[in-house]
Scaffold this motif. Structure first.
Motif, PDB file in Angstrom:
ATOM      1  N   GLU A 190       0.829  -1.205   0.000  1.00  0.00           N
ATOM      2  CA  GLU A 190       0.000   0.000   0.000  1.00  0.00           C
ATOM      3  C   GLU A 190       0.867   1.260   0.000  1.00  0.00           C
ATOM      4  O   GLU A 190       0.556   2.238  -0.696  1.00  0.00           O
ATOM      5  CB  GLU A 190      -0.925  -0.009   1.216  1.00  0.00           C
ATOM      6  N   ILE A 191       1.953   1.253   0.756  1.00  0.00           N
ATOM      7  CA  ILE A 191       2.844   2.412   0.771  1.00  0.00           C
ATOM      8  C   ILE A 191       3.511   2.585  -0.598  1.00  0.00           C
ATOM      9  O   ILE A 191       3.603   3.709  -1.121  1.00  0.00           O
ATOM     10  CB  ILE A 191       3.902   2.255   1.880  1.00  0.00           C
ATOM     11  N   ALA A 192       3.974   1.492  -1.187  1.00  0.00           N
ATOM     12  CA  ALA A 192       4.640   1.576  -2.496  1.00  0.00           C
ATOM     13  C   ALA A 192       3.672   2.079  -3.558  1.00  0.00           C
ATOM     14  O   ALA A 192       4.020   2.950  -4.375  1.00  0.00           O
ATOM     15  CB  ALA A 192       5.207   0.210  -2.881  1.00  0.00           C
ATOM     16  N   ASN A 193       2.440   1.569  -3.555  1.00  0.00           N
ATOM     17  CA  ASN A 193       1.456   2.021  -4.543  1.00  0.00           C
ATOM     18  C   ASN A 193       1.139   3.499  -4.365  1.00  0.00           C
ATOM     19  O   ASN A 193       1.031   4.252  -5.344  1.00  0.00           O
ATOM     20  CB  ASN A 193       0.178   1.191  -4.426  1.00  0.00           C
ATOM     21  N   SER A 194       0.973   3.931  -3.118  1.00  0.00           N
ATOM     22  CA  SER A 194       0.691   5.351  -2.863  1.00  0.00           C
ATOM     23  C   SER A 194       1.873   6.225  -3.245  1.00  0.00           C
ATOM     24  O   SER A 194       1.698   7.351  -3.742  1.00  0.00           O
ATOM     25  CB  SER A 194       0.335   5.549  -1.386  1.00  0.00           C
ATOM     26  N   TYR A 195       3.079   5.720  -3.027  1.00  0.00           N
ATOM     27  CA  TYR A 195       4.280   6.485  -3.381  1.00  0.00           C
ATOM     28  C   TYR A 195       4.381   6.673  -4.894  1.00  0.00           C
ATOM     29  O   TYR A 195       4.645   7.780  -5.373  1.00  0.00           O
ATOM     30  CB  TYR A 195       5.510   5.761  -2.854  1.00  0.00           C
ATOM     31  N   TYR A 196       4.129   5.615  -5.641  1.00  0.00           N
ATOM     32  CA  TYR A 196       4.171   5.730  -7.105  1.00  0.00           C
ATOM     33  C   TYR A 196       3.028   6.599  -7.614  1.00  0.00           C
ATOM     34  O   TYR A 196       3.183   7.328  -8.602  1.00  0.00           O
ATOM     35  CB  TYR A 196       4.111   4.341  -7.737  1.00  0.00           C
ATOM     36  N   GLU A 197       1.886   6.534  -6.945  1.00  0.00           N
ATOM     37  CA  GLU A 197       0.787   7.419  -7.322  1.00  0.00           C
ATOM     38  C   GLU A 197       1.173   8.875  -7.084  1.00  0.00           C
ATOM     39  O   GLU A 197       0.847   9.759  -7.897  1.00  0.00           O
ATOM     40  CB  GLU A 197      -0.468   7.066  -6.512  1.00  0.00           C
ATOM     41  N   LEU A 198       1.887   9.134  -6.004  1.00  0.00           N
ATOM     42  CA  LEU A 198       2.327  10.500  -5.706  1.00  0.00           C
ATOM     43  C   LEU A 198       3.292  11.006  -6.775  1.00  0.00           C
ATOM     44  O   LEU A 198       3.198  12.157  -7.225  1.00  0.00           O
ATOM     45  CB  LEU A 198       2.987  10.524  -4.328  1.00  0.00           C
ATOM     46  N   LEU A 199       4.228  10.157  -7.191  1.00  0.00           N
ATOM     47  CA  LEU A 199       5.151  10.547  -8.260  1.00  0.00           C
ATOM     48  C   LEU A 199       4.403  10.815  -9.560  1.00  0.00           C
ATOM     49  O   LEU A 199       4.722  11.767 -10.294  1.00  0.00           O
ATOM     50  CB  LEU A 199       6.195   9.449  -8.479  1.00  0.00           C
ATOM     51  N   ALA A 200       3.403   9.988  -9.858  1.00  0.00           N
ATOM     52  CA  ALA A 200       2.618  10.190 -11.082  1.00  0.00           C
ATOM     53  C   ALA A 200       1.849  11.506 -11.022  1.00  0.00           C
ATOM     54  O   ALA A 200       1.781  12.252 -12.017  1.00  0.00           O
ATOM     55  CB  ALA A 200       1.660   9.023 -11.275  1.00  0.00           C
ATOM     56  N   LEU A 201       1.279  11.826  -9.856  1.00  0.00           N
ATOM     57  CA  LEU A 201       0.554  13.092  -9.705  1.00  0.00           C
ATOM     58  C   LEU A 201       1.495  14.286  -9.851  1.00  0.00           C
ATOM     59  O   LEU A 201       1.120  15.326 -10.437  1.00  0.00           O
ATOM     60  CB  LEU A 201      -0.147  13.132  -8.351  1.00  0.00           C
ATOM     61  N   ASP A 202       2.711  14.155  -9.315  1.00  0.00           N
ATOM     62  CA  ASP A 202       3.699  15.230  -9.493  1.00  0.00           C
ATOM     63  C   ASP A 202       3.966  15.472 -10.973  1.00  0.00           C
ATOM     64  O   ASP A 202       4.041  16.629 -11.422  1.00  0.00           O
ATOM     65  CB  ASP A 202       5.000  14.870  -8.782  1.00  0.00           C
TER      66      ASP A 202
END
Length: 478
Positions: free
Chosen positions: A186-198
């Protein structure tokens, strides 16, 4: 004659106890099926598996590794689960003590004066007792000694209860491991989602600059009477629409950051990350191995297996309640009616030893109900185990297919973005040369923005699919 009658009574009692023990209801039990397919769909029977890879080796981004490490120490739900494991360990200790002898030390002091018309008082009056030898009234009594009791575990009822508790403790450990796997994913998925949003935010800002530049050109064209006010308003609307998307994306970034902070067990603060590396990220190659490896790699399957073993032991415990129970009790110490005589031996010494044998004979509905429930829970555990294995297999199969399709989708999206970037330049040139309508420029810019968003989204889905199959294979907890 009396002795013979006593033996007959004892024999009848033992026969009744044995008969009661033999009258145990028989219930049908379902055996678990451990068969799994030989391979995953569209996959070879290669035994190489990514699951044993440690999460610090699987994730190479130092910022992501630091976030996961923090969560494993401070996540509240994980810490709650650790306390549940401690509770299960205490239960094992309690069950262990049940089948061991219980020894206690105790002292007692009492004062009693029997009434005249009680059995004891009437007996003293009826017996010709000399005045100087009458029983003191009131009569004191002092006692000090050690007392023991022990239920002899003939049918292994108590031992099986202890084994059941120990197995459930192991199941709770596997449950914690499964939670760790899900937490990391869950942390890894949220982290990659954050990078994508950036990256989507960067794309939006770039498009706003492009659209504002196009708006200035259209305004100049209007002053030259080459376009109408309608074209200007349409370009202004497009700028405002993209600006609105920018604020929505900023809100999503804030919510994603706070979701990660919650998983880390801390209050909102900026998430350290390098958004410049997102486009350079390449999903790691995954080796799925063979389905039978899921039985040993997935913590939830091992948890279901331990619960199944515990349920079978509970059936044996419930069945043993129909059988006779043998208890032994005894004590040794000192007893006297005056403190000065308490340790006078052998007159004040006391000792006792007793054994009792009992079994339920009439009205055993409660025991039958417990036994039936234990059987039902065992069958339920069988279905739960099979469902967990089936779910694990389907998760891996879905993610393998997802990875393959996302790879093809990303290649197609990349070509679409390249074509639309070229079409923007072409449409602008044609518009300046009055060879294209302004609507064509607007549609081209809109399509290019959407395609860049989709490309970023597809890259994020690729990274998430890699994380999800790592989790589905049983990786991340070791």
């Amino acid at each position: 004659m009396l002795k013979r009658r006593l033996y007959q009574c004892l024999s009848a009692a033992v026969f009744s106890v044995a008969l009661a023990a033999c009258a145990t209801p028989q219930l049908v039990q379902r055996e678990v099926s451990r068969n799994v397919p030989a391979s995953f769909p569209n996959s070879t029977q290669d035994v190489n598996n990514t699951a044993p890879v440690r999460w610090k080796e699987f994730f190479t981004d130092p910022n992501l590794v630091a976030l996961i490490d923090t969560a494993l120490h401070h996540n509240q739900e994980l810490n709650i689960t650790l306390q549940e494991i401690q509770i299960a360990r205490n239960e094992v200790q309690a069950r262990t003590g049940e089948y061991l002898p219980s020894v206690s030390l105790g002292g007692r002091a009492e004062l009693e004066k029997p009434g005249r018309y009680t059995l004891q008082g009437a007996t003293e009056e009826a017996v010709n007792i000399q005045p100087d030898r009458r029983t003191p009234s009131p009569l004191a009594n002092y006692q000090l000694g050690a007392f023991a009791s022990w239920e002899v575990d003939v049918w292994h009822k108590l031992r099986n209860a202890r084994k059941s508790a120990a197995t459930r403790y192991l199941a709770s450990v596997e449950g914690k491991n499964f939670m760790v796997t899900n937490l990391i994913a869950e942390i890894a998925n949220s982290y990659y989602e954050l990078l994508a949003l950036d990256n989507q935010l960067v794309i939006l800002k770039q498009n706003i600059d492009i659209q504002e530049n196009a708006l200035r050109i259209v305004r100049q064209e209007k002053e030259s009477a080459r376009v109408t006010e309608l074209a200007v308003k349409r370009f202004e609307a497009q700028v405002q629409n993209t600006t609105s998307l920018q604020y929505k994306t900023q809100q999503r970034i804030t919510e994603t950051e706070n979701r990660i902070n919650f998983l880390l067990g801390r209050y909102p603060q900026p998430i350290v990350r390098d958004d410049q590396t997102f486009n350079a990220l390449v999903p790691q190659p995954i080796q799925a191995g063979v389905p039978s490896q899921l039985l040993s790699n997935r913590p939830d399957i091992r948890q279901a297996e331990q619960n199944l073993i515990a349920a079978k032991l509970d059936v044996q415990v419930a069945r043993a309640k129909f059988y006779p129970s043998l208890g032994i009790s005894g004590g040794v110490g000192f007893e006297a009616f005056k403190p000065g005589f308490l340790f006078t031996t052998p007159e004040s010494m006391l000792y006792s030893l007793a054994g009792d044998l009992s079994a339920p004979l009439i009205n055993r509905n409660g025991i039958k109900a417990l036994y039936a429930s234990a059987n039902a829970l065992q069958i339920q555990a069988v279905y739960n185990y099979e469902r967990t294995v089936l779910n694990a297999y389907i998760e891996v199969a879905n993610q393998l297919s997802n990875i393959s399709n996302l790879e093809k989708s990303y290649d197609a999206k990349a070509k679409e973005v390249q074509a639309l970037n070229q079409s923007i330049r072409i449409s602008n040139s044609l518009f300046k040369a009055v060879r294209a309508d302004y609507t064509e420029v607007l549609f081209t810019q809109r399509d290019a923005l959407e395609s860049k968003f989709d490309l970023t989204e597809t890259k994020m889905q690729q990274l998430n699919a890699t994380v999800n199959i790592y989790r589905a294979l049983g990786g991340g907890w070791n």
